[in-house]
Structure formats: structure tokens, C-alpha cells
Design a protein around this motif. Structure first.
Motif, PDB file in Angstrom:
ATOM      1  N   ASP A   1      43.307   8.272  29.819  1.00 50.11           N
ATOM      2  CA  ASP A   1      43.996   9.516  30.160  1.00 50.11           C
ATOM      3  C   ASP A   1      44.003   9.813  31.656  1.00 50.11           C
ATOM      4  N   THR A   2      43.199   9.084  32.423  1.00 49.54           N
ATOM      5  CA  THR A   2      43.185   9.322  33.873  1.00 49.54           C
ATOM      6  C   THR A   2      44.304   8.567  34.573  1.00 49.54           C
ATOM      7  N   LEU A   3      45.136   7.835  33.823  1.00 48.92           N
ATOM      8  CA  LEU A   3      46.248   7.082  34.392  1.00 48.92           C
ATOM      9  C   LEU A   3      47.515   7.927  34.365  1.00 48.92           C
ATOM     10  N   ASN A   4      48.160   8.087  35.501  1.00 48.17           N
ATOM     11  CA  ASN A   4      49.412   8.837  35.583  1.00 48.17           C
ATOM     12  C   ASN A   4      50.578   7.860  35.439  1.00 48.17           C
ATOM     13  N   GLU A   5      51.333   8.005  34.342  1.00 48.77           N
ATOM     14  CA  GLU A   5      52.429   7.085  34.047  1.00 48.77           C
ATOM     15  C   GLU A   5      53.795   7.709  34.313  1.00 48.77           C
ATOM     16  N   SER A   6      53.848   8.836  35.010  1.00 51.60           N
ATOM     17  CA  SER A   6      55.098   9.582  35.135  1.00 51.60           C
ATOM     18  C   SER A   6      56.179   8.810  35.873  1.00 51.60           C
ATOM     19  N   ARG A   7      55.818   7.881  36.761  1.00 54.01           N
ATOM     20  CA  ARG A   7      56.835   7.147  37.523  1.00 54.01           C
ATOM     21  C   ARG A   7      57.342   5.927  36.771  1.00 54.01           C
ATOM     22  N   ASP A   8      56.703   5.562  35.657  1.00 54.44           N
ATOM     23  CA  ASP A   8      57.141   4.406  34.858  1.00 54.44           C
ATOM     24  C   ASP A   8      56.759   4.655  33.412  1.00 54.44           C
ATOM     25  N   PRO A   9      57.329   5.695  32.771  1.00 55.96           N
ATOM     26  CA  PRO A   9      56.817   6.163  31.476  1.00 55.96           C
ATOM     27  C   PRO A   9      57.122   5.262  30.301  1.00 55.96           C
ATOM     28  N   ASP A  10      58.157   4.455  30.361  1.00 56.20           N
ATOM     29  CA  ASP A  10      58.598   3.699  29.189  1.00 56.20           C
ATOM     30  C   ASP A  10      58.304   2.206  29.299  1.00 56.20           C
ATOM     31  N   ARG A  11      57.366   1.823  30.123  1.00 62.06           N
ATOM     32  CA  ARG A  11      57.069   0.405  30.298  1.00 62.06           C
ATOM     33  C   ARG A  11      56.380  -0.156  29.060  1.00 62.06           C
ATOM     34  N   PRO A  12      56.918  -1.230  28.434  1.00 58.82           N
ATOM     35  CA  PRO A  12      56.276  -1.830  27.258  1.00 58.82           C
ATOM     36  C   PRO A  12      54.892  -2.364  27.598  1.00 58.82           C
ATOM     37  N   PRO A  13      53.981  -2.465  26.611  1.00 60.13           N
ATOM     38  CA  PRO A  13      52.583  -2.806  26.892  1.00 60.13           C
ATOM     39  C   PRO A  13      52.381  -4.194  27.473  1.00 60.13           C
ATOM     40  N   GLU A  14      53.275  -5.145  27.194  1.00 63.85           N
ATOM     41  CA  GLU A  14      53.096  -6.496  27.709  1.00 63.85           C
ATOM     42  C   GLU A  14      53.841  -6.734  29.015  1.00 63.85           C
ATOM     43  N   ARG A  15      54.446  -5.705  29.565  1.00 64.51           N
ATOM     44  CA  ARG A  15      55.127  -5.822  30.857  1.00 64.51           C
ATOM     45  C   ARG A  15      54.176  -5.440  31.987  1.00 64.51           C
ATOM     46  N   TYR A  16      54.586  -5.759  33.194  1.00 63.21           N
ATOM     47  CA  TYR A  16      53.783  -5.442  34.372  1.00 63.21           C
ATOM     48  C   TYR A  16      54.430  -4.289  35.143  1.00 63.21           C
ATOM     49  N   THR A  17      53.593  -3.555  35.869  1.00 71.31           N
ATOM     50  CA  THR A  17      54.088  -2.424  36.636  1.00 71.31           C
ATOM     51  C   THR A  17      53.309  -2.302  37.934  1.00 71.31           C
ATOM     52  N   SER A  18      53.929  -1.701  38.917  1.00 69.66           N
ATOM     53  CA  SER A  18      53.243  -1.396  40.173  1.00 69.66           C
ATOM     54  C   SER A  18      53.437   0.072  40.544  1.00 69.66           C
ATOM     55  N   ARG A  19      53.782   0.888  39.556  1.00 71.88           N
ATOM     56  CA  ARG A  19      54.142   2.284  39.822  1.00 71.88           C
ATOM     57  C   ARG A  19      53.152   3.295  39.229  1.00 71.88           C
ATOM     58  N   TYR A  20      52.093   2.826  38.563  1.00 68.71           N
ATOM     59  CA  TYR A  20      51.093   3.754  38.052  1.00 68.71           C
ATOM     60  C   TYR A  20      50.164   4.192  39.185  1.00 68.71           C
ATOM     61  N   TYR A  21      49.588   5.379  39.024  1.00 64.34           N
ATOM     62  CA  TYR A  21      48.527   5.803  39.932  1.00 64.34           C
ATOM     63  C   TYR A  21      47.544   6.668  39.156  1.00 64.34           C
ATOM     64  N   LEU A  22      46.378   6.886  39.736  1.00 67.30           N
ATOM     65  CA  LEU A  22      45.299   7.581  39.045  1.00 67.30           C
ATOM     66  C   LEU A  22      45.343   9.071  39.330  1.00 67.30           C
ATOM     67  N   LYS A  23      44.826   9.838  38.368  1.00 67.63           N
ATOM     68  CA  LYS A  23      44.815  11.282  38.506  1.00 67.63           C
ATOM     69  C   LYS A  23      43.643  11.766  39.355  1.00 67.63           C
ATOM     70  N   PHE A  24      42.743  10.869  39.719  1.00 66.09           N
ATOM     71  CA  PHE A  24      41.650  11.219  40.611  1.00 66.09           C
ATOM     72  C   PHE A  24      41.764  10.391  41.886  1.00 66.09           C
ATOM     73  N   THR A  25      40.978  10.748  42.907  1.00 71.16           N
ATOM     74  CA  THR A  25      41.103  10.095  44.216  1.00 71.16           C
ATOM     75  C   THR A  25      39.772   9.529  44.710  1.00 71.16           C
ATOM     76  N   PHE A  26      38.849   9.221  43.787  1.00 70.21           N
ATOM     77  CA  PHE A  26      37.573   8.639  44.161  1.00 70.21           C
ATOM     78  C   PHE A  26      37.576   7.150  43.813  1.00 70.21           C
ATOM     79  N   LEU A  27      37.475   6.310  44.843  1.00 73.21           N
ATOM     80  CA  LEU A  27      37.487   4.870  44.605  1.00 73.21           C
ATOM     81  C   LEU A  27      36.326   4.441  43.722  1.00 73.21           C
ATOM     82  N   GLU A  28      35.146   5.052  43.947  1.00 71.90           N
ATOM     83  CA  GLU A  28      33.978   4.661  43.158  1.00 71.90           C
ATOM     84  C   GLU A  28      34.189   4.938  41.668  1.00 71.90           C
ATOM     85  N   GLN A  29      34.895   5.994  41.359  1.00 71.85           N
ATOM     86  CA  GLN A  29      35.185   6.293  39.960  1.00 71.85           C
ATOM     87  C   GLN A  29      36.077   5.219  39.358  1.00 71.85           C
ATOM     88  N   ALA A  30      37.063   4.738  40.131  1.00 68.93           N
ATOM     89  CA  ALA A  30      37.914   3.649  39.657  1.00 68.93           C
ATOM     90  C   ALA A  30      37.100   2.367  39.486  1.00 68.93           C
TER      91      ALA A  30
END
Length: 296
Positions: A224-253
Motif C-alpha cells: 500500500d505504500t506504492l503510488n501507482e497513480s501515474r501507471d494505474p493499469d499496468r499488468p502484473p508481468e509488465r515492467y514500469t518506471s513510473r511508480y513512486y513511494l508514498k514515503f520519502t525515507f530511503l531507509e524505510q525502502a
């Protein structure tokens, strides 16, 4: 020697109120096309708009362009279809259903049929790249497939409980059924450094942590910490470079990737420097850094 007639510069008249070249403002996007293109499909909304003689009834923007209050980005495909009545979409086009809605609004029934989901088994992903992936129809579909794979490939690991009961093997089975793959996370950062190298750098917070990789792996790791708003309909076996995280702490990632069994295999960073002010020697460093993680 006779000069060729330049129809592109023809002026409107009472019998033909529209110019040969027409400028459109569709949802803030400007398009320039020929009048015959807009009336190429009889009965369509554009045909009705640009065959009427009362040109003043059409809405215009502040620069006199004809205004249409629709999705300006999707209109490019509508206009392409109006040119030759053919549909050509990019690979893995994610907004097929929205484009179908636009085709319905512009009263293009043949285009609506082309965009309708094809149920024939003869259609491949290349022919219809935006069909719904069966694994996306249910939130538990991926979990069901994982459990099925686990029971088929690890019969000895899950059997042997007291009284013939099946044990889950949380320690062994859960790690064995995880799929291998890479995930790359990246971020842009900047900080200001004064003349004295011993001066504490004034760091700015990380604005956004980007996620690149296979969709199913990214969702598995970050949930749930993944923001998919920029690529909402990407199938599970496809690749994407448009997701980003809802938090901004590298250590948490990093913690989430480590918990999922990933380890870092590479990283790289680039940076640029500029002076903050003409009156001072303070310099602003801007960098982009990527970390590559892999799970076997």
C-alpha cells in the motif's frame, strides 16, 4: 505561367464558413488540421460541428481557436482515426477504456467497436495489449497462483505434520516460492555547501523515491505504500518506471526490500553544481542516485 491554387489559405465565405486549415483547442491542447479531416466521418460530432453554417454558435478560446472541452491528450488518437479511419495505438496502451469513452462522445461507432475488448482466443497481447490481465481481476488471484505453485513444487516441504496435517512451512516455503527479479529505486536530492569545507551542508529532503521494475514485484515489496497513480493499469508481468513511494525515507525502502529478500547489487549517482547566489560562494549540488536490488 499559372500559379497553383493554395487551398490552405482559402478564406471562409457564406457558402463555406470554415477555413481550410482549422485550429482546435481540446482541453488545453492545441491541434491544427484540415477541415476535410474533421468532416471525414458523416454523422460524427465533429462532422456536425464543422458542417453547420452558423459558425458563431461554436465555442472559442481567447485566441479564436475552436474549443472542445474533452481530454486533450486522448484527442490525438481521435484525430488520427479521422484521417484514415484506422486505429494505431502504442504498445501496452493503458487508457483504452478512456479512449473508448471519448470515441462514444465524438459519435464514432466504428472506433468504439475497434476499442471494445476482444474475447477471441486468437487475439494475442500484441493485437490487443490492454486487455485485462486475468491475475488483476481478483486481489487474491496472485496469492492463489503462488500457493498453487508452492504446493506443486514443494510437496516435501509442506507435508509431514502431526496426524498427517499439512504444515505451512512459513520459514522455508515462503522464501522458495518468491520470484527472482530486479528492483531499482532512485531519487533526486540537493544540498547547499559553503566556502569552508568543514561547514555543515544544508540538506534538502528527498522529494520523491522512484521505483522501477516488474509490476508484480514492486507491489509485493511495497504494498500500500506504492503510488501507482501515474501507471494505474499496468499488468502484473509488465515492467514500469513510473511508480513512486508514498514515503520519502530511503531507509524505510531499504528495510522493505531487505524484508522481501532483496539485496543491493549496484548503485550509481550523478551530480551537478551551481552557485546559489552571485554575492556568496555557496554552491548548490543536485544529484540523482539509483540503487539496484536483486532477489534470487
Amino acid at each position: 505561367m499559372a500559379l497553383a491554387d493554395n487551398t490552405g489559405c482559402a478564406k471562409p465565405s457564406e457558402d463555406f464558413p470554415f477555413p481550410e486549415i482549422i485550429e482546435l483547442n481540446v482541453g488545453g491542447q492545441v491541434y491544427i488540421t484540415r477541415h476535410p479531416t474533421l468532416v471525414s466521418v458523416p454523422g460524427s460530432l465533429l462532422w456536425e460541428m464543422f458542417t453547420q453554417k452558423n459558425i458563431r454558435s461554436l465555442a472559442r478560446d481567447s485566441k479564436g481557436r475552436f474549443f472542445v472541452d474533452r481530454d486533450g491528450f486522448l484527442f490525438r488518437y481521435i484525430l488520427d482515426y479521422m484521417r484514415d479511419q484506422q486505429l494505431v495505438l502504442p504498445d501496452h496502451f493503458p487508457e483504452r477504456s478512456r479512449l473508448q469513452r471519448e470515441a462514444e462522445y465524438f459519435m464514432l461507432p466504428e472506433l468504439v467497436k475497434m476499442l471494445a475488448p476482444k474475447l477471441s482466443k486468437q487475439n494475442s497481447l500484441g493485437d490487443d495489449p490492454c486487455q485485462s490481465d486475468p491475475e488483476e481481476l481478483s486481489p487474491s488471484a496472485d496469492a492463489t497462483r503462488t500457493l498453487t505453485s508452492a504446493s506443486a513444487t514443494l510437496p516435501s516441504a509442506v507435508a509431514g505434520g502431526p496426524g498427517g496435517a499439512v504444515t505451512t512451512g512459513a520459514g522455508a516455503a515462503s522464501t522458495d516460492v518468491r520470484r527472482a527479479g530486479f528492483i531499482t529505486i532512485g531519487y533526486r536530492g540537493s544540498y547547499t555547501l559553503g566556502r569552508d569545507s568543514q561547514t555543515d551542508a544544508k540538506f534538502r529532503r528527498v522529494a520523491r523515491i522512484m521505483v522501477c521494475g516488474k509490476t508484480s514485484l514492486a507491489k509485493e515489496v511495497f504494498g500500500d505504500t506504492l503510488n501507482e497513480s501515474r501507471d494505474p493499469d499496468r499488468p502484473p508481468e509488465r515492467y514500469t518506471s513510473r511508480y513512486y513511494l508514498k514515503f520519502t525515507f530511503l531507509e524505510q525502502a531499504f528495510d522493505k526490500l531487505a524484508d522481501a529478500g532483496f539485496h543491493m547489487v549496484a548503485c550509481n549517482s550523478t551530480g551537478t553544481c551551481a552557485f546559489a547566489h552571485d554575492q556568496t560562494d555557496d554552491r548548490i549540488w543536485t544529484s540523482y542516485t539509483e540503487y539496484v536490488f536483486y532477489r534470487e
